[in-house]
Design a protein around this motif. Structure first.
Motif, PDB file in Angstrom:
ATOM      1  N   GLN A 116      -8.603   6.358  -4.200  1.00 50.09           N
ATOM      2  CA  GLN A 116      -9.084   7.732  -4.112  1.00 50.09           C
ATOM      3  C   GLN A 116      -9.874   8.119  -5.361  1.00 50.09           C
ATOM      4  O   GLN A 116     -10.907   8.797  -5.275  1.00 50.09           O
ATOM      5  CB  GLN A 116      -7.899   8.672  -3.915  1.00 50.09           C
ATOM      6  N   ARG A 129     -14.539  10.439   1.505  1.00 48.08           N
ATOM      7  CA  ARG A 129     -13.433   9.594   1.047  1.00 48.08           C
ATOM      8  C   ARG A 129     -12.515   9.241   2.201  1.00 48.08           C
ATOM      9  O   ARG A 129     -12.027   8.111   2.307  1.00 48.08           O
ATOM     10  CB  ARG A 129     -12.636  10.302  -0.062  1.00 48.08           C
ATOM     11  N   GLU A 134     -10.102   6.014   2.729  1.00 45.74           N
ATOM     12  CA  GLU A 134      -8.687   6.190   3.038  1.00 45.74           C
ATOM     13  C   GLU A 134      -8.332   5.778   4.464  1.00 45.74           C
ATOM     14  O   GLU A 134      -7.403   4.985   4.677  1.00 45.74           O
ATOM     15  CB  GLU A 134      -8.281   7.644   2.776  1.00 45.74           C
TER      16      GLU A 134
END
Length: 248
Positions: A116, A129, A134
């Motif tokens: 992250q 992200r 993720e």
């Protein structure tokens, strides 16, 4: 005694109705799971609070009572009525979607913080992200618990028979009332649910292998009673032992 005419006119359409309820409620549950599960990882407390409230409410509800409420209470309160099929679909999708949101939240939380932080360093937005870092890493970890949840949802589809949806459980109960033959009818139902569950499990395992391959993780291959992974680990230990002996 069950006849071919009854099986063709009631059981075969009932199987199709069960599959329809399963597909519709699975799609709804998946949407709810990913939306609520993702919102529960938000950095804004109000978003986490709203998503967590949904999760707690629907996790604590009975899917059967929710079906009754949508089928019989909503018409009295609002003056219009859901089609019974959609009452069952909504109740199952919203309930199992709440369970699935915890799977999504847990899998996202398991992504290493360094990944992250790398996205933040690259100036990725939150959505970027999620999409690029993720979710691709968390997705393979979600599939096994999603598989279990999907099988539970399949078994939960039998609840729609109590609100007069003509699924295969409803058809079996009709035949039992007409012939008073419980054992063969319920045995057939058990076999049918098992076959559908087995097919779903094989499909989910294929999806899991593809998901792991997509992130560069070799899937475990079974060989007899042992997995390929364990075998590879044993070969690694043996090589290390031989190397240590050579150094000595």
């Amino acid at each position: 005694m069950m006849t071919w005419e009854f099986f063709r006119e009631w059981f075969l359409p009932g199987i199709w109705v069960t599959i329809q309820v399963l597909i519709y409620s699975t799609v709804l549950a998946a949407v709810v799971a990913f939306v609520v599960g993702t919102l529960r990882t938000s950095r804004f407390w109000i978003v986490r609070f709203v998503a967590g409230t949904y999760f707690e409410i629907f996790r604590g509800m009975s899917a059967l009572i929710l079906m009754f409420w949508m089928a019989f209470a909503v018409p009295l309160m609002l003056g219009w009525q859901f089609v019974p099929l959609w009452s069952g679909t909504l109740a199952l999708g919203l309930t199992y979607g709440a369970y699935g949101s915890e799977i999504v939240r847990g899998a996202l939380a398991a992504v290493p913080p360094a990944q992250q932080e790398a996205g933040i360093a690259l100036s990725f937005t939150r959505m970027q992200r999620l999409r690029r870092i993720e979710l691709p890493q968390a997705w393979p970890e979600m599939i096994p618990p999603f598989n279990n949840l999907l099988i539970e949802l399949l078994k939960g589809t039998s609840l729609v028979s109590v609100i007069a949806v003509a699924d295969m459980t409803f058809a079996g109960n009709l035949q039992r009332l007409a012939t008073a033959e419980s054992a063969p009818i319920y045995t057939l139902l058990l076999v049918l649910y098992f076959i559908i569950a087995f097919i779903l499990t094989r499909l989910m395992r294929m999806l899991e292998r593809r998901a792991k391959a997509g992130v560069g993780r070799a899937p475990e291959k079974k060989s007899g009673l042992f997995t390929r992974k364990l075998s590879a680990r044993g070969e690694s230990v043996q090589a290390s032992t031989q190397a240590a002996g050579g150094v000595g």
